[in-house]
Design a protein around this motif. Structure first.
Motif: not given
Length: 360
Positions: A14-17, A50-52, A103-107
């Motif tokens: 999702r984030i890559k797209r 496949g890791k986040d 959002p969700g990646y900043k920290s």
């Protein structure tokens, strides 16, 4: 690049797209540039298996850099070049820097950790260094054109393609999307309309024919006349139509002539160009070396700043320094000869007011 199949992670997908859509629609990049970003991210995805993406950290960055040096090119089996490795690192760095604002990646991701992906300074300096690249001389271009066959329409098309590239310094991707309406023989120029011609960055500009030696211009003019008179091509038809394939006399698929549709990709044009030089006993030059040949030709014609500006603009460059930086390098042998001439000649004579007449 050879790489194992990565596990699929729905958050990553999702984030890559979202990133690739942002690259295309927000930054206005071409499909080719977006595909390059996607390919680099795919290499990184395979590495993390496949890791986040949130699990990025400095040690993973260092490990990924070592991993890239171990990969091999799938086409020829050789190790990845420094330019490919550094390009991949730049793409991943850009992606991760973008993630730090999401959002969700900043920290989870820090810019100080991303800095570990910086390319090696020595290799990056070598990549940026403007080196002289072997390219055909105008005399070699004439030799190749005079030796190419002209028995069929396909032969004449291929010959005209080579001549057109040198006559206009066009990239092959732009050349195959040129329509007859873009070619103005009366004024000896070509209109590269970025709306319909595949120019770099979609730029629109006009290129007058460069003063290449014969038979360049004559070959192109005869080909345009043949398309219009013998094949009844109109303004909307391609200057370089693709090959028409059908059942030949031996009841096998064969090349039967030219079609009315253009090539779908520049790969065929590049292959024709390389074969033309290889068959003449010369190195199989890439079509991009055309621009080096044209830039070098400027020294025989340009004398004033206005001359150089016009020449650069004719190559589609907005800044004359782009021409000098990218295509203006001097061959090592020529550099040594010039320095010897400077030593023998001595300094230029000073004028009464202390100014030098550098350019006549």
């Amino acid at each position: 690049m050879g790489r194992p199949m990565a596990k699929r992670n729905s958050d990553n997908l999702r984030i890559k797209r979202k990133y690739l859509v942002w690259r295309k629609d927000s930054q206005g990049l071409s499909d080719a540039s977006v595909d390059k970003s996607a390919a680099a991210i795919a290499v990184y995805e395979a590495f993390i298996n496949g890791k986040d993406f949130r699990s990025f950290h400095s040690e993973r960055a260092r490990s990924f850099k070592r991993h890239l040096t171990s990969l091999h090119n799938r086409c020829n089996g050789s190790k990845l070049s420094v330019s490919v490795i550094n390009g991949t690192l730049r793409e991943i760095s850009a992606f991760l820097n973008w993630l730090t604002d999401q959002p969700g990646y900043k920290s989870k991701i820090t810019r100080s950790d991303i800095a570990y992906l910086s390319p090696d300074r020595r290799s990056e300096t070598a990549r940026r260094k403007s080196c002289w690249k072997p390219h055909p001389s105008p005399a070699q271009v004439s030799k190749v054109l005079e030796g190419l066959p002209t028995h069929t329409a396909l032969h004449r098309r291929d010959r005209a393609l080579v001549a057109f590239l040198f006559l206009t310094s066009s990239r092959e991707g732009a050349a195959i999307t040129i329509r007859l309406r873009h070619v103005d023989l009366a004024n000896a120029c070509v209109h590269f309309d970025g709306r319909s011609v595949d120019t770099k960055f979609g730029k629109t500009f006009t290129t007058a024919f460069f003063p290449m030696p014969s038979p360049c211009e004559g070959v192109v003019r005869k080909w345009v006349e043949e398309l219009r008179q013998d094949h009844q091509f109109s303004d909307s038809d391609p200057l370089f139509p693709k090959t028409r394939v059908g059942i030949g006399p031996e009841r096998r698929f064969a090349a039967l002539g030219i079609d009315r549709a253009p090539w779908s990709s520049p790969s065929s044009a590049a292959k024709i160009f390389k074969h033309a030089f290889a068959n003449a006993g010369l190195p199989p030059f890439s079509p991009h070396r055309v621009r080096d040949t044209v830039a070098e030709l400027a020294k025989y014609h340009c004398r004033t700043p206005e001359d150089f500006k016009a020449w650069s603009q004719n190559m589609g460059h907005e800044d004359v320094l782009t021409t000098f930086r990218s295509y203006g390098s001097v061959a090592t042998g020529r550099q040594v000869d010039l320095m010897a001439r400077f030593r023998k000649r001595g300094p230029l004579q000073d004028t009464n007011d202390g100014d030098f007449d550098v350019i006549e």
